[in-house]
Write a protein that holds these residues in place. Structure first.
Motif, PDB file in Angstrom:
ATOM      1  N   VAL A 146      41.951  33.685  30.462  1.00  0.00           N
ATOM      2  CA  VAL A 146      40.831  34.642  30.363  1.00  0.00           C
ATOM      3  C   VAL A 146      40.874  35.720  31.443  1.00  0.00           C
ATOM      4  O   VAL A 146      40.316  36.804  31.256  1.00  0.00           O
ATOM      5  N   ALA A 147      41.537  35.441  32.571  1.00  0.00           N
ATOM      6  CA  ALA A 147      41.618  36.449  33.639  1.00  0.00           C
ATOM      7  C   ALA A 147      42.265  37.740  33.135  1.00  0.00           C
ATOM      8  O   ALA A 147      42.015  38.825  33.646  1.00  0.00           O
ATOM      9  N   LEU A 148      43.074  37.627  32.077  1.00  0.00           N
ATOM     10  CA  LEU A 148      43.746  38.816  31.546  1.00  0.00           C
ATOM     11  C   LEU A 148      42.799  39.742  30.806  1.00  0.00           C
ATOM     12  O   LEU A 148      43.068  40.931  30.665  1.00  0.00           O
ATOM     13  N   TYR A 205      45.896  49.696  39.422  1.00  0.00           N
ATOM     14  CA  TYR A 205      46.674  48.456  39.453  1.00  0.00           C
ATOM     15  C   TYR A 205      46.115  47.503  40.514  1.00  0.00           C
ATOM     16  O   TYR A 205      46.174  46.282  40.354  1.00  0.00           O
ATOM     17  N   TYR A 206      45.571  48.047  41.589  1.00  0.00           N
ATOM     18  CA  TYR A 206      44.961  47.186  42.618  1.00  0.00           C
ATOM     19  C   TYR A 206      43.757  46.440  42.051  1.00  0.00           C
ATOM     20  O   TYR A 206      43.584  45.242  42.293  1.00  0.00           O
ATOM     21  N   GLU A 207      42.922  47.140  41.293  1.00  0.00           N
ATOM     22  CA  GLU A 207      41.749  46.495  40.695  1.00  0.00           C
ATOM     23  C   GLU A 207      42.203  45.409  39.721  1.00  0.00           C
ATOM     24  O   GLU A 207      41.650  44.314  39.681  1.00  0.00           O
ATOM     25  N   TYR A 232      42.816  39.737  38.518  1.00  0.00           N
ATOM     26  CA  TYR A 232      43.659  38.632  38.049  1.00  0.00           C
ATOM     27  C   TYR A 232      43.750  37.517  39.083  1.00  0.00           C
ATOM     28  O   TYR A 232      43.775  36.335  38.740  1.00  0.00           O
ATOM     29  N   SER A 233      43.779  37.891  40.370  1.00  0.00           N
ATOM     30  CA  SER A 233      43.889  36.890  41.430  1.00  0.00           C
ATOM     31  C   SER A 233      42.543  36.299  41.831  1.00  0.00           C
ATOM     32  O   SER A 233      42.485  35.439  42.701  1.00  0.00           O
ATOM     33  N   GLY A 234      41.449  36.832  41.263  1.00  0.00           N
ATOM     34  CA  GLY A 234      40.132  36.334  41.633  1.00  0.00           C
ATOM     35  C   GLY A 234      39.676  36.809  43.006  1.00  0.00           C
ATOM     36  O   GLY A 234      38.863  36.166  43.667  1.00  0.00           O
ATOM     37  N   ILE A 235      40.204  37.974  43.448  1.00  0.00           N
ATOM     38  CA  ILE A 235      39.718  38.579  44.696  1.00  0.00           C
ATOM     39  C   ILE A 235      38.648  39.601  44.315  1.00  0.00           C
ATOM     40  O   ILE A 235      38.842  40.398  43.400  1.00  0.00           O
TER      41      ILE A 235
END
Ligand SMILES: *Cc1c(COP(=O)(O)O)cnc(C)c1O
Length: 421
Positions: free
Chosen positions: A17-19, A145-147, A152-155
């Motif tokens: 789901v992160a995608l 791309y940073y966002e 995606y990394s949960g940051i």
């Protein structure tokens, strides 16, 4: 659970789901949407002012030195094996020496990790910093791309503004206000995409002091290193590495105009060894153990590319960019509905503000770009894609004659849609 007839069990596979959030945040997605509006009946050439890949224009062809380096690396038969995960030593050494030309201390090959372009450097950093509750400070406008990677990394991503009235300098008061004990890093893109500014030495010194005070790391995205053609020279953030630790991200994609070669680097610009002490270096190495490396023969070509490219090639690129930046700035002045706060002096982009009150029947930046694509065959990136609604990001890294043609068409579009006085 039965699935129809046949006694088959329901499929077990599900997707990450992160995608769903991360995948929708990219420039490519938005440009594809705008390009789908192009009128196939329009026989004029499409003018691509949306994305920054000038490699197919003759005036931006890379240097034969780079092409020959790749050919001889390939022909040597020495680079057919797997690379070491951190990159082959001659490439790491050459990258350290290349960066040392502009630094007050010396990087060693051990400070350098060879990556699949600056994109993978971003991926690595945002993966290793993803501890629970971590947040990262990102510029607005920025590079999405940073966002996407943070999502995606949960940051958690928190945004500070770049200030158009101060030539897009970082709002450092906002940086201080946003940071808390879970803030791990801030991103500094210089020369800047999307704004086209180059930060002064004095401003970068203040950025370094701020990061030190907050105890956070600086991610210096210098993928446009040396693409500076105004009054501010390019100063690497690593010059302040003894004030605060810096991770420098770069590649040959932009300065050598070969984004398809996928060769970049991630460098610890940290003479005091703070990153090593705090396990950042170990984490980078662990991450590299579970990812892939650039093709070994491209790595093998890197020493020759970095050492033998002549100033003539760089000067030619700078000359064309300065010329197209001028054309862009002057042509935008003739179009009442868009204004450009500063003449671009670095990278390949400029931000221009859209003044909707001058237009009839255009809702916002996205609507403007869609209608422009449909009616004039010109592709521009809506500012919304980089975090600034009702602005436009325009690339000027194209053939000068196409740029004039494209901006002329924007002017006709405006004249057709201008609000009647
Ligand atoms: C193009 C770009 C990148 C990606 O660089 P590659 O070397 O092509 O992966 C990263 N950051 C910014 C700001 C860019 O414009």
């Amino acid at each position: 659970m039965e699935n129809g007839g046949g006694g088959k069990k329901a499929w077990n596979f599900k997707t990450n789901v992160a995608l769903e959030t991360a995948g929708n945040l990219t420039i490519r997605g938005i440009l594809n949407e705008i390009m789908s509006k192009l009128d196939v009946e329009d026989k004029r050439p499409v003018i691509p002012l949306g994305h920054g890949d000038p490699s197919h224009f003759p005036c931006f062809r890379t240097t034969p030195v780079a092409e020959d380096a790749v050919i001889s690396a390939l022909r040597s038969g020495k680079y057919n094996s797997y690379s070491s995960t951190v990159g082959i030593l001659p490439a790491r050494r050459a990258i350290a020496e290349y960066l040392n030309r502009d630094l007050p201390y010396k990087l060693s090959p051990d400070d350098v990790f060879v990556t699949l372009g600056c994109t993978q450097s971003i991926e690595i950093v945002l993966s290793i910093l993803a501890s629970p509750k971590a947040n990262i400070l990102l510029p607005r406008p920025g590079f999405p791309y940073y966002e996407a990677r943070a999502a995606y990394s949960g940051i958690e991503a928190r945004h500070f503004d770049l200030l158009p009235e101060r030539n897009w300098e970082i709002d450092l008061d906002a940086v201080e206000a946003l940071a808390d004990e879970n803030t791990v890093a801030m991103v500094v893109i210089n020369p800047n995409n999307p704004c086209g500014n180059v930060f002064t030495y004095e401003h970068l010194a203040k950025v370094a002091e701020t990061a030190r005070k907050l105890g956070i790391l600086i991610l210096a995205d210098e993928v446009y290193d040396h693409l500076a053609f105004g009054s501010n020279p390019f100063v690497p953030m690593g010059a302040f590495g003894s004030v605060t630790p810096v991770l420098t991200l770069g590649s040959i994609s932009k300065r050598w105009v070969v984004p398809g070669w996928r060769l970049g680097w991630l460098v610890t610009s940290d003479p005091n060894g703070i990153l090593k002490e705090n396990k950042i270096v170990d984490s980078i190495m662990s991450y590299l153990n579970i990812s892939s490396d650039p093709a070994t023969f491209i790595q093998g070509a890197i020493p020759q590319i970095l050492e033998n490219t002549k100033e003539d090639f760089f000067n030619k690129t700078i000359h064309v960019l300065r010329q197209t930046a001028d054309i862009c700035y002057e042509k935008i002045k003739e179009i009442d509905c868009i204004t450009c706060p500063h003449k671009p002096e670095g990278s390949m982009f400029v931000m221009a503000k859209l003044n909707l009150s001058h237009l009839e029947g255009v809702d916002d930046d996205i609507d403007f770009c869609c209608k422009l694509a449909k009616e004039e065959g010109v592709i521009i990136l809506p500012g919304s894609a980089v975090g600034l609604k009702n602005w436009l990001r325009i690339t000027f890294a194209i053939e000068p004659s196409s740029l004039e043609d494209g901006l002329g068409r924007v002017k006709s579009f405006y004249q057709r849609h201008a609000k009647k006085k």
